[in-house]
Motif scaffolding. Sequence first.
Motif, short mmCIF file in Angstrom:
data_model
loop_
_atom_site.label_atom_id
_atom_site.label_comp_id
_atom_site.label_asym_id
_atom_site.label_seq_id
_atom_site.Cartn_x
_atom_site.Cartn_y
_atom_site.Cartn_z
N SER A 623 0.64 -1.02 -0.27
CA SER A 623 0.09 0.23 -0.02
C SER A 623 0.83 1.24 0.19
CB SER A 623 -1.27 0.22 0.85
OG SER A 623 -0.32 0.04 2.40
N VAL A 624 0.84 1.93 -0.43
CA VAL A 624 1.30 3.51 -0.40
C VAL A 624 0.50 4.70 -0.52
CG1 VAL A 624 1.22 4.07 -3.34
CG2 VAL A 624 2.49 5.41 -1.90
N GLU A 625 0.57 5.95 0.66
CA GLU A 625 -0.42 7.11 0.76
C GLU A 625 0.69 8.34 0.07
OE1 GLU A 625 -2.63 6.26 4.10
OE2 GLU A 625 -1.27 5.33 4.85
N SER A 626 -0.07 9.42 -0.22
CA SER A 626 0.88 10.19 -0.47
C SER A 626 0.46 10.92 0.55
CB SER A 626 0.56 11.37 -1.88
OG SER A 626 1.21 10.18 -2.65
N VAL A 634 4.71 4.41 3.43
CA VAL A 634 4.23 2.95 1.93
C VAL A 634 4.13 1.79 3.05
CG1 VAL A 634 5.77 1.50 1.17
CG2 VAL A 634 6.26 3.46 0.24
N GLY A 635 3.44 0.87 3.35
CA GLY A 635 3.57 -0.79 4.31
C GLY A 635 3.67 -1.20 2.97
N PHE A 695 4.65 -0.24 8.00
CA PHE A 695 5.16 1.22 7.93
C PHE A 695 6.23 2.27 7.56
CE2 PHE A 695 0.39 0.44 8.42
CZ PHE A 695 0.11 0.94 6.82
N TRP A 696 6.76 2.37 6.82
CA TRP A 696 7.67 3.60 6.41
C TRP A 696 7.41 5.32 6.49
CZ3 TRP A 696 7.82 -1.11 4.12
CH2 TRP A 696 8.68 -2.10 4.60
N ARG A 697 7.98 6.21 6.68
CA ARG A 697 7.86 7.19 5.46
C ARG A 697 8.96 7.26 5.23
NH1 ARG A 697 8.64 12.55 8.15
NH2 ARG A 697 9.39 11.85 10.19
N ILE A 698 9.11 7.41 3.99
CA ILE A 698 10.07 7.86 2.99
C ILE A 698 9.70 8.87 2.01
CG2 ILE A 698 11.35 6.98 0.48
CD1 ILE A 698 9.79 4.04 1.38
N ASN A 699 10.97 9.62 1.77
CA ASN A 699 10.92 11.36 0.76
C ASN A 699 11.01 10.75 -0.72
OD1 ASN A 699 13.94 11.16 1.05
ND2 ASN A 699 14.04 12.14 2.67
N SER A 700 11.24 11.45 -1.35
CA SER A 700 11.02 11.48 -2.54
C SER A 700 12.58 11.07 -3.27
CB SER A 700 10.90 12.76 -3.39
OG SER A 700 12.36 13.55 -3.25
N SER A 760 -1.51 4.19 -7.51
CA SER A 760 -0.31 3.51 -6.21
C SER A 760 0.54 2.92 -6.74
CB SER A 760 -1.27 1.80 -5.16
OG SER A 760 -1.96 3.05 -4.68
N VAL A 761 -0.08 1.79 -8.20
CA VAL A 761 1.68 0.98 -8.81
C VAL A 761 2.99 2.25 -8.99
CG1 VAL A 761 2.58 -0.83 -10.23
CG2 VAL A 761 0.17 -0.72 -9.01
N LYS A 762 2.30 3.13 -9.64
CA LYS A 762 3.01 3.63 -10.55
C LYS A 762 3.84 4.64 -9.56
CE LYS A 762 1.17 5.05 -15.01
NZ LYS A 762 0.18 5.68 -16.20
N ILE A 763 3.44 4.86 -7.94
CA ILE A 763 4.46 5.58 -6.97
C ILE A 763 5.59 4.60 -6.49
CG2 ILE A 763 4.41 6.70 -5.26
CD1 ILE A 763 1.35 7.50 -5.39
N LEU A 764 4.67 2.90 -6.56
CA LEU A 764 5.96 2.02 -5.53
C LEU A 764 7.12 2.15 -6.33
CD1 LEU A 764 2.88 -0.65 -4.16
CD2 LEU A 764 4.71 1.80 -3.10
N ASN A 765 5.97 2.18 -7.45
CA ASN A 765 7.39 1.34 -9.28
C ASN A 765 8.33 2.23 -8.73
OD1 ASN A 765 8.73 0.47 -11.02
ND2 ASN A 765 7.90 2.25 -12.05
N ASP A 766 8.32 4.17 -8.51
CA ASP A 766 9.03 5.25 -8.92
C ASP A 766 9.70 4.79 -6.99
OD1 ASP A 766 7.89 6.09 -10.49
OD2 ASP A 766 6.71 7.61 -10.51
#
Length: 1199
Positions: A623-626, A634-635, A695-700, A760-766
């Motif tokens: 899972s991913v949340e902006s 990211v979870g 869960f992680w908090r990850i920056n760009s 979600s898939v595209k954010i996770l891929n990046d």
Amino acid sequence: MEGMGFRRRMVQSTLFPHKESSVKEAENCGLIQFEVGNGNKEEEVKEEAEKEERGRRDKPWKTKKKPNPETKMTPPGSSIKVKNISQESSSKQVDFDDSPITIRSSFFVKASEQGQNRKQRNQLVHVDSPDQKDELYPRSSSFATCSSASEILVDESTLPGGISSNQQASSRNQVLLADDNFVGSSIPTLHLNEETANGNIQNQPLISHDLNKSIISKSVPEGSVNEETDGLVLIPRRVNSHAQPKYFPPYLSAEAVSKAMEASELLKALFRVNAHNKLEAYCKVDGVPTDVLISGVVAQNRAFEGDIVAIVIDPPSLWQKMKGSNETLNENVCRASCLEQSEALMLCRGSSKGKNKLEQDFEHVCSSDYLGFSEDGTRYETGSSSTTMADSWYANGVLDNGYQPSMHDSTKPYYFDDDSLVNICEKLCYLVSLFPSRRPTGRVVAIVAGSSRRDRIVGFLSVKQWLYSRDMKRRDSKKSRHQFNLNQGYILLTPNDPKFTKMTVPVVNLPVSIKKRLEVGDLTVENDIVAAKVVDWAEDRYIPEACVIQNFGRGSDVEALIDAILFENAVIASEFSPKTLKCLPHLPLELPPKELQNRRDLRNLCIFTIDPDMASDLDDALSVESLSNGDFRVGVHIADVSNFVLPDTSLDIDAQIQSTSVYLLQHKIPMLPPVLSDNLASLKPGVDRYAFSIFWRINSMGEVLDHWIDRTIIRSCCKLSYEHAQEIIDDTFDVQDYSHHRNHWPELYGQFEWCDVNKSVKILNDLANTLKFNRFKGGALSLESPKIIFLFDGEGMPYDTVLSGRKDSNFLVEEFMLLANSTAAEVITRAYPSHALLRRHPEPNTRKLQDFESFCYKHGFTLNISSSVDLHRSLEHIRLELKNDRDLFNILISYAARPMQLAEYFCTGDPRYSVTQWGHYALAVPRYTHFTSPLRRYPDIVVHRMLAAIVEAESIYLEGKRTFEDPVRNEVLSRCFTGLCFNEHEIRSVKAQEALSISASKLKLPCAEALADVAAHCNERKLAARHVKDAMNKLYMWLFLKKKEILYSEARVLGLGPRFMSIYISKLAIERRIYYDETEGLTVEWLESTSTLILSHSLHKRSNRKTSPGKCKVLEEVALLINPTDLKLELDFLGHRGEEHEDSQENELIGRNVRHEPAVFPLTVNLLSKVPVALHGVGGDAGPINIVARLYISSYFHL
């Protein structure tokens, strides 16, 4: 003549069947004893001539001579005795094979008298026997002459005084383990040419116990038995003729091994056999960078593949040269070798030796004048007599084909003095650093722990010989009217695994079903594949004894072969017991209200799985949340299997025994019951499931800013395959027009739309790409090569194969699973530093890595092996250079993988591993474990229990510390054990440790010792599962090739030499060997300087043969020959059927058998050159299955 030297010669014969040996060796071992006389040769010759004349007058061939009444009948394996020539009669009494034999002494004449005494030299030897008339044996008999034998000359010009009677008696009591059965007519004579001052040699030693001179072997010329002698004649006398020959030294007792280990006199090691040459075995010693070579049957001393053995190390002068050590290395390699020597020197400075003394020793070694030490710690220099003596102690203790115990046998390894270094491993490491181009060698002296493979031998029986022998005995029993016992005799068992030697199976121990088939002479028993276990391997048996315990069926039957593979690797394929199934909850799964309160509810979060299309055990979701500040949450959600598999239950015990699911390509053998792994615990879409979430908090930039771990409840919205995720990544999935994809896309559950999943898939891929870039920048290493995927028909048989690589969707999932495992490892190590279950990957083998560097340097590629970062960068640079030759790059990757060691589970409380050894080399992380696949790996369940204990301990610890006035402080406190911020002082406080202890006891976490045992068992089972997978790939590849009969392909040459070449077939991603030595009709020319091989067709069928005819190969075994005329007709026919297809970039169909252009004689081959080959599947009913490669050559000589 005082002071002059004398020589001794002993002629080799069947009396010494195993090797040429000195007189000292024979006498010390009790094989021969001597009585020495000082005869007068002139009187002897005269007396012998008179006797011969009387014999002619009396015509002895017409007269039956009476046997000597003093001579008694002796059993086979008799004694030979020399009588004093001067004091007794001139004949020698020899007892042999039930008949006393008198040998005339007249053929022991001086060489100088050959011309004058031609009559005596050519006379016949009379053999007296009580059971037969006198027979005449010609003088040229092998009994009288030794023209074809070898002899050993020992120069003993400075031998000391005589040997005491006690020494002689002691030496005579020793036993040589040789063959008892020898032919009397082939016994040679032993001569001692000796010069003394007074002619009396009674007080001179027969052989010195201080013998330290070299032994030289040479052939004996015709008539050499008549060389000059001064009255001394030696004939061997057999001692202890009924003793059973022994081929191996006895094992040390367990008590002796334990004491020797404590005294650092023995090394404990894992015994591994070379699959291409089982006479070579290697022992992996913890802490030693180079494996120890155990060469030869006797040195291996009955050890089996996988045994834990106790070994002693040979002196460095006996160490063998490393393969490829003569190759030129670049400056980096030389610099690394010097650095290793310096580090070894620094390692030894902490010992009792002074710093200056060690430095002097080191400089002495570097100056090429090796300073060594003998067993007792005394020093010796290379080239001195003491060096030869010390080396001979080791060399003489082990024969090529038999064991000879001697006074020099010792269990002590080669080392300096008792206090020189801390332990034997450091001593060995020091010596290895001083001799980097040589491999240590040693001997097995005891089996510490036998391998489980001893009880799981798979192979084929050879019954033809036994049936023939039985028929012969039946006929003989009918003639003699004696009853014949069918259960007599042995049958030979040939294991499928080339690492195991052949074995004998007593017929009496065969299963009843096989014995019934043997009674009627059923030869098809040889076509069945059977299971056996080793029963015994005594010192007096050259091969072990086994018993057959199961018959799987015909060796060509797929089910029988699969059963044999599972048996060989101890994989349990039976159904789960009712007791185990009772541990599972009833369907449908209901979530208790109490469980909902103790878990964080994530059912409103967009969570989905990405797995293979046919997967049913779904154990991970994403899972991913902006977030508003531009960061991402990211979870990773993992099935909470520990909620169902409780400690010490029947379900837990079964899972621990199995340790891992085993995949058989078309189906799997699950670690857990399918009702749990495929249903109750599987993260199926649209249903509520228990999970462990990180869960992680990850920056760009891919930086992890914070994380937390907790038990949760989730509901997946869809099940994506890797192909679905790849379509989203490639923007080929049209979210607006979903109707076009409805047929092959999964169902979507809940309130979410495909646009949510797509985003979600595209954010996770990046993010995954960013994490991957950072990981490799930090030193991670990737050594991926293409994998073979089989395509099966409706009957489950392979009809085609596909070469497939991984895509972005695969890497997307992998990156977050790696991050989850690393995070879990950090958390459990902080909380339980002495009993956490981690996974380590040791650094690669330095020597093999240097060999790879040398290989690349030789072929024009620059490789930096200083660190994993530099190695990865070098390989990526080579990848770009070889973008048009992916086969060559795949070969280089396979070479790069060889120095890598296996990763393994371990307990942090295990004293064998220091903190610096906890890291994972390939991933470049300091801590790593397995957390993300609990449905198929037992270590993941253990880690889940640890995390559950930590989460509960965190809750207990924080109950009295929460303050409602400071919400920020509360948030930090709520993650003091599982968060990114770690306060070591706080977690080591008394209250925190009490909370951790309470939760560990509640969840029954194992202690460090028990956890180390779990880790060891899981390592063994994981390796077995890998072997099963490899064996299944080989099986289906064999079935595929059997169906096609011949597969033509192009191969690259990996290794080259005068005997064989190693090739890599890119179509099948496999390596094979082609042996061309000793082949009729083939001339082999090997150019060492350029590493070039030239194969030519020879009209002479046995041009280069060095072995016996039975060992010589025919040309058809090496090459598939085709006449050019036939080839043209076939290619013309194929040309009408279509053009050759082009290989795709991502995968390649191999089912279409494209015929490559054949090679022609003479064939010139270099390293990495391309050669056409033909592949076949052989074996099955005729023996173990195998994939054979032959050269594909066009020749007009082929008719």
